[in-house]
Design a protein around this motif. Structure first.
Motif, PDB file in Angstrom:
ATOM      1  N   GLN A 102       0.727  -1.167   0.048  1.00 34.04           N
ATOM      2  CA  GLN A 102       0.140   0.077   0.051  1.00 34.04           C
ATOM      3  C   GLN A 102       0.919   1.187  -0.095  1.00 34.04           C
ATOM      4  O   GLN A 102       0.571   2.252  -0.278  1.00 34.04           O
ATOM      5  N   TRP A 103       2.237   1.181   0.507  1.00 30.68           N
ATOM      6  CA  TRP A 103       3.076   2.190   0.705  1.00 30.68           C
ATOM      7  C   TRP A 103       3.793   2.457  -0.530  1.00 30.68           C
ATOM      8  O   TRP A 103       4.951   2.905  -0.567  1.00 30.68           O
ATOM      9  N   TYR A 104       3.566   1.893  -1.681  1.00 31.24           N
ATOM     10  CA  TYR A 104       4.492   1.840  -2.851  1.00 31.24           C
ATOM     11  C   TYR A 104       4.632   3.112  -3.193  1.00 31.24           C
ATOM     12  O   TYR A 104       3.633   4.162  -3.189  1.00 31.24           O
ATOM     13  N   GLY A 105       5.900   3.631  -3.629  1.00 33.29           N
ATOM     14  CA  GLY A 105       5.989   5.030  -4.133  1.00 33.29           C
ATOM     15  C   GLY A 105       6.216   5.960  -3.104  1.00 33.29           C
ATOM     16  O   GLY A 105       6.650   7.323  -3.476  1.00 33.29           O
ATOM     17  N   ASP A 106       6.215   5.784  -1.923  1.00 33.22           N
ATOM     18  CA  ASP A 106       6.224   6.557  -0.754  1.00 33.22           C
ATOM     19  C   ASP A 106       7.578   6.724  -0.279  1.00 33.22           C
ATOM     20  O   ASP A 106       8.535   5.676  -0.763  1.00 33.22           O
ATOM     21  N   TYR A 107       8.029   7.446   0.591  1.00 28.81           N
ATOM     22  CA  TYR A 107       9.390   7.714   0.923  1.00 28.81           C
ATOM     23  C   TYR A 107       9.676   7.356   2.387  1.00 28.81           C
ATOM     24  O   TYR A 107       8.539   7.542   3.312  1.00 28.81           O
ATOM     25  N   GLN A 108      10.740   6.940   3.071  1.00 29.04           N
ATOM     26  CA  GLN A 108      10.883   6.657   4.305  1.00 29.04           C
ATOM     27  C   GLN A 108      10.672   7.949   5.055  1.00 29.04           C
ATOM     28  O   GLN A 108      10.822   9.000   4.714  1.00 29.04           O
ATOM     29  N   ILE A 109      10.380   7.634   6.538  1.00 33.23           N
ATOM     30  CA  ILE A 109      10.182   8.724   7.315  1.00 33.23           C
ATOM     31  C   ILE A 109      11.444   9.190   7.642  1.00 33.23           C
ATOM     32  O   ILE A 109      11.865  10.493   7.656  1.00 33.23           O
TER      33      ILE A 109
END
Length: 552
Positions: A102-109
């Motif tokens: 679900q978090w594909y394409g997101d970036y690390q915190i």
């Protein structure tokens, strides 16, 4: 080595942080210089990241590092470009690449975090991963590509475009109400960013489907806005600033055939028309109500909207402390470079409006009435009223929603009835209603706030509620201990209604009291006045607060 570099950075920028405003510097250049000088002290050149701006044990932060990279390109001195490219590659290397997640394409915190979605580090939206970071970092990358293409080598441009494609695809996974996601068009700031990044990227790579999806989504945001020319995420010191930033990207970078380009400038003007009508230059605050707020006085917590105002009328006249990095929620000072880069274009849209003058001088006593709508959370549009006089602002909104705490379902950030007043020493006093119910009739008028619970069910024990009013602490010269309204500095308040007139009073402080403070990144201590509702009443509970600034 890292410590030595940090010490050098401190001496290099220490005078800059405290220096006077140079005569040859524009307001936006001033914001760029000061925000970059502050972040310079947190930069770890060996790692190619900023240290966490909330000083969390020398871990690094991803989003702030991306914002800093854009500022480095704008400043372009010494090895700024080299460091900006290093940061960009690092941020992209930490992007989530599994399209099944679900978090594909997101970036690390932050780069030191464990793998999201494992047993030891479960995937918790808005905690271990934040879907809105696709928009914050994606828009930053587009801004860098648009403003500084000559500074970014072709290989790095290709890397950025690939990252933007991934983040656009990942953002398409977001459907409000599905898998716990809350991204509806009414969630203004990420919705505007999502439409922009996908629309820009789709055109860049020639993906007609991505481009069409972005235009369709933008049209939904626009349709909701044009219902009464207001952002659904209404009057937030933080997120109105983000929405204005993202709308500026629409107006500046999208082509003529895009609905975003066609509507962006007018949406900016209408948003400022509302904000400036609620702004009191004497108090240097935007009157309530606030859909989402991280504080109760813009002169004490750092809001992105205040950064926008800085670029229009200057830091000293804006809702900013002379030392922004000392304010609550100071991490948002890191977006300063992006606001500064866009300011010349953004502010040009306001030159022929009354906004700049209203931000500088209070125009006189007046009322404001408007509405905002956030489906599917609202059962009907929220009715907003406000009253502003020279030293007092009152704002309220009537709502009926599916959860306590407004569309963000956060009672700690939703402020549907707010009072602010100017105290004798020039500081700001405040009081806010803390939400207890899903429906409230709240009206602000000349010197009063009226609060009514419309869904009262005749005194059933499960419906015996209370009106909770949070009141800011007095100034350093005021009474330390408050035992009633008489002890509240700068204002006289009269309470009427069919409630129990003797409130329960408690204190919520940083180091003790009856409970915790509300916002951990923007700490405001407060006194809690809780007025209970008699169990036997059958009519709708009502509380009327009448305000008079002392000395007037």
């Amino acid at each position: 080595m890292v410590l030595f570099k940090s010490i050098l950075a401190f001496f290099a920028v220490g005078l800059t942080l405290g220096s006077e405003f140079p005569s040859n510097e524009t307001y936006s250049q001033n914001l760029l210089r000061e925000s970059m000088a502050w972040m310079d002290m947190f930069y770890d050149a060996d790692a190619g990241y900023l240290y966490d701006l909330d000083s969390n044990a020398l871990v690094h932060g991803t989003r702030h590092s991306a914002w800093y990279a854009a500022g480095l390109l704008a400043r372009n001195k010494h090895d700024d470009v080299e460091q900006a490219l290093k940061i960009t590659r690092n941020v992209i290397s930490g992007q989530f690449k599994d399209p099944e997640k679900q978090w594909y394409g997101d970036y690390q915190i932050y780069p030191e975090e464990p793998t999201v979605g494992t047993d030891h580090y479960p995937a918790v939206m808005y905690n271990s991963w934040d879907p809105n970071w696709r928009g914050f970092i994606g828009t930053t990358f587009v801004l860098m590509m648009e403003e500084f293409p000559d500074l970014i080598p072709n290989d790095d441009q290709s890397l950025i475009i690939e990252s933007l494609y991934n983040t656009s695809v990942g953002d398409s996974y977001r459907v409000g109400g599905v898998d716990g996601d809350n991204l509806y068009p009414a969630y203004s700031n990420p919705s505007i960013m999502r439409a922009f990044v996908s629309g820009w990227t789709g055109r860049k790579i020639g993906d007609a489907n991505m481009t069409l999806a972005a235009e369709t989504y933008a049209s939904e945001v626009i349709e909701l806005f044009e219902r009464d020319n207001t952002l659904s995420e209404f009057n937030s010191g933080t997120y109105a600033g983000v929405s204005l930033y993202a709308l500026t990207l629409w107006a500046k970078y999208m082509p003529e055939d895009s609905v975003m380009r066609q509507k962006g400038a007018s949406m900016i003007k209408y948003t400022w028309e509302t904000l400036s009508s609620l702004y009191n230059a004497n108090i240097r605050n935007v009157a309530g109500p606030w859909d989402r707020s991280y504080g109760y006085d813009m002169t004490r917590y750092l809001s992105i909207l205040a950064l926008q105002i800085w670029t229009i009328i200057g830091k000293d006249k804006s809702p900013m402390n002379a030392k922004p990095y000392a304010m609550g929620h100071k991490g948002d000072f890191a977006i300063g470079p992006l606001v500064a880069i866009l300011a010349p274009f953004h502010n040009s849209l306001l030159e022929k409006t009354s906004v700049p003058s209203t931000l500088l001088q209070f125009p006189g006593e007046h009322n404001v009435e408007t509405t905002a709508f956030s489906p599917p959370f609202d059962t009907y549009p929220r009715n907003i009223t406000a009253y502003l006089s020279a030293n007092l602002t009152l704002g309220a909104e009537t709502f009926s929603e599916d959860a306590i705490g407004g569309p963000a379902t956060s009672a700690n950030s939703f402020n549907p009835a707010v009072a602010q007043w100017l105290r004798p020493d020039g500081t700001v006093g405040w009081a806010t209603y803390h939400p207890q119910v899903k429906s409230l009739v709240a009206i602000a008028g000349q010197g009063f706030l009226s609060l009514t619970y419309p869904d009262w069910q005749g005194g059933d024990k499960d419906n015996v509620g209370a009106f909770v009013i949070l009141i800011g602490t007095n100034s350093p010269t005021g009474t330390r201990d408050i035992t009633g309204w008489d002890g509240v500095e700068g204002v006289a308040v009269t309470i009427t209604g069919n409630i129990n007139m003797q409130p329960t009073i408690s204190f919520n402080g940083i180091y003790g009291g009856a409970g915790e403070v509300i916002n951990s990144f923007s700490v405001f201590e407060f006194w809690n006045f809780t007025y209970t509702v008699p169990s036997g009443i059958t009519e709708a509970p009502n509380m009327m607060l009448q305000f008079k600034v002392k000395g007037e």
